[in-house]
Design a protein around this motif. Structure first.
Motif, short mmCIF file in Angstrom:
data_model
loop_
_atom_site.label_atom_id
_atom_site.label_comp_id
_atom_site.label_asym_id
_atom_site.label_seq_id
_atom_site.Cartn_x
_atom_site.Cartn_y
_atom_site.Cartn_z
N THR A 168 4.58 7.86 -3.75
CA THR A 168 4.36 6.42 -3.48
C THR A 168 3.51 6.15 -2.24
O THR A 168 3.53 5.04 -1.73
CB THR A 168 5.72 5.71 -3.30
OG1 THR A 168 6.48 6.41 -2.31
CG2 THR A 168 6.49 5.63 -4.60
N ASN A 169 2.74 7.15 -1.74
CA ASN A 169 1.99 6.92 -0.49
C ASN A 169 0.56 6.45 -0.75
O ASN A 169 -0.39 6.94 -0.16
CB ASN A 169 2.02 8.16 0.40
CG ASN A 169 1.30 9.35 -0.24
OD1 ASN A 169 0.93 9.30 -1.40
ND2 ASN A 169 1.13 10.40 0.53
N ARG A 217 0.79 -1.24 0.00
CA ARG A 217 0.00 0.00 0.00
C ARG A 217 0.82 1.28 0.00
O ARG A 217 0.29 2.34 -0.35
CB ARG A 217 -0.94 0.03 1.22
CG ARG A 217 -2.12 -0.92 1.12
CD ARG A 217 -3.16 -0.57 2.18
NE ARG A 217 -3.52 0.82 2.09
CZ ARG A 217 -4.53 1.26 1.33
NH1 ARG A 217 -5.29 0.43 0.64
NH2 ARG A 217 -4.79 2.55 1.29
N ALA A 218 2.07 1.24 0.45
CA ALA A 218 2.85 2.49 0.47
C ALA A 218 4.33 2.17 0.58
O ALA A 218 4.72 1.18 1.19
CB ALA A 218 2.42 3.38 1.63
N SER A 276 6.40 6.54 9.96
CA SER A 276 6.77 6.82 8.57
C SER A 276 6.00 8.02 8.02
O SER A 276 4.81 8.21 8.32
CB SER A 276 6.48 5.61 7.69
OG SER A 276 6.69 5.95 6.32
N GLU A 277 6.68 8.83 7.23
CA GLU A 277 6.04 9.96 6.56
C GLU A 277 5.37 9.54 5.26
O GLU A 277 4.80 10.38 4.56
CB GLU A 277 7.08 11.03 6.20
CG GLU A 277 7.86 11.58 7.37
CD GLU A 277 9.00 12.47 6.87
OE1 GLU A 277 8.76 13.29 5.97
OE2 GLU A 277 10.13 12.30 7.38
N TYR A 278 5.43 8.27 4.93
CA TYR A 278 5.02 7.82 3.60
C TYR A 278 3.79 6.91 3.63
O TYR A 278 3.55 6.18 2.69
CB TYR A 278 6.20 7.14 2.89
CG TYR A 278 7.36 8.07 2.71
CD1 TYR A 278 7.43 8.93 1.61
CD2 TYR A 278 8.38 8.14 3.67
CE1 TYR A 278 8.47 9.81 1.46
CE2 TYR A 278 9.44 9.03 3.52
CZ TYR A 278 9.48 9.86 2.42
OH TYR A 278 10.52 10.75 2.27
N LEU A 279 3.02 6.94 4.71
CA LEU A 279 1.83 6.11 4.81
C LEU A 279 0.71 6.68 3.94
O LEU A 279 0.65 7.88 3.68
CB LEU A 279 1.37 6.03 6.27
CG LEU A 279 2.41 5.48 7.25
CD1 LEU A 279 1.85 5.48 8.67
CD2 LEU A 279 2.86 4.09 6.84
N SER A 280 -0.24 5.80 3.53
CA SER A 280 -1.32 6.25 2.67
C SER A 280 -2.30 7.13 3.44
O SER A 280 -3.06 7.89 2.83
CB SER A 280 -2.05 5.06 2.06
OG SER A 280 -2.73 4.32 3.04
#
Length: 211
Positions: A126-127, A102-103, A189-193
């Motif tokens: 890419t999130n 998912r991310a 994480s800064e990249y979660l959906s």
DNA sequence: TATACGATCACCT
DNA sequence: GGTGATCGTATAC
């Protein structure tokens, strides 16, 4: 961990176990000669015929056929007339279980990702499951590839993360089995959906950038 | 052949 | 916070 590899049989483990160990792993593609890669920070488990939210719950169809193959194959599907999503098949042949990626945290080929995604922020490359497929050039061509053998798409393991680094929540965007906590993510994480629900002070460093 | 809807995203208020 | 886009897939007729 650029030179390590998942052992043959790794993907035949239980779906939740594989999902946990995919957090931190590296997903990479080489599409049209261009390499892109990211660190997995969010996944969801889909547990076959015993999981009403899984595409495979209603049995084998042409679309879901690869979900019933052995662990390690690549299930790509197209949704909402616009987006691809990518899954790693788990368990031995016949179970129909898989982990949805998912991310990611972008790691390699960010210029190529920007070319494919448009001029968006680093996080927005890419999130989300559709975004990461677009960024990595993943489409139906990769349906049925194998993550340990393909020249086009690969997975490499992370160094083991402690259990406290991984958060759990309900899965996103489904209408069945909504009570199952089968979404796993890298805390901090800064990249979660989507952002973590817990608004208390952040205590984890595991989500910090590795680049 | 027709219909309903989805493991999402981007853009709007 | 809300909503429209857009088309492959499954199912019903």
């Amino acid at each position: 961990m650029a030179n390590s590899r998942f052992k043959s049989g790794f993907f035949d483990q239980s779906t939740l176990s594989v999902a946990r160990q995919l957090i931190g792993a590296t997903l990479s593609t080489c599409i049209d000669g261009e390499t892109t890669a990211g660190r997995i920070v969010e996944v969801e488990a889909y547990c076959g015929t015993r999981d009403p939210a899984a595409h495979s719950a209603k049995g084998r169809t042409p679309r879901t056929e690869v979900m019933f193959w052995a662990g390690g194959f690549c299930y790509v599907y197209f949704v909402y007339g616009a987006h691809y999503c990518v899954n790693v098949v788990t368990r031995p042949e016949g179970f129909g279980e898989a982990v949805l990626i998912r991310a990611l945290e972008p790691v390699e080929g960010l210029d190529i990702m920007r070319h494919r995604r448009g001029n968006v922020t680093r996080q927005s490359l890419t999130n989300g499951p559709g975004k990461l497929c677009q960024a990595l050039g993943i489409d139906r061509r990769l349906y049925g590839e194998h993550f340990l053998r393909s020249e086009l798409i690969r997975l490499e393991p992370a160094t083991k993360l402690p259990a406290v680094a991984i958060g759990r929540s309900k899965r996103i965007g489904i209408t069945a089995a909504t009570e199952k906590l089968w979404r796993l993510y890298l805390k901090g994480s800064e990249y979660l959906s989507r952002p973590e629900q817990d608004s208390r002070k952040k205590t984890s460093n595991y989500g910090r950038n590795i680049t």
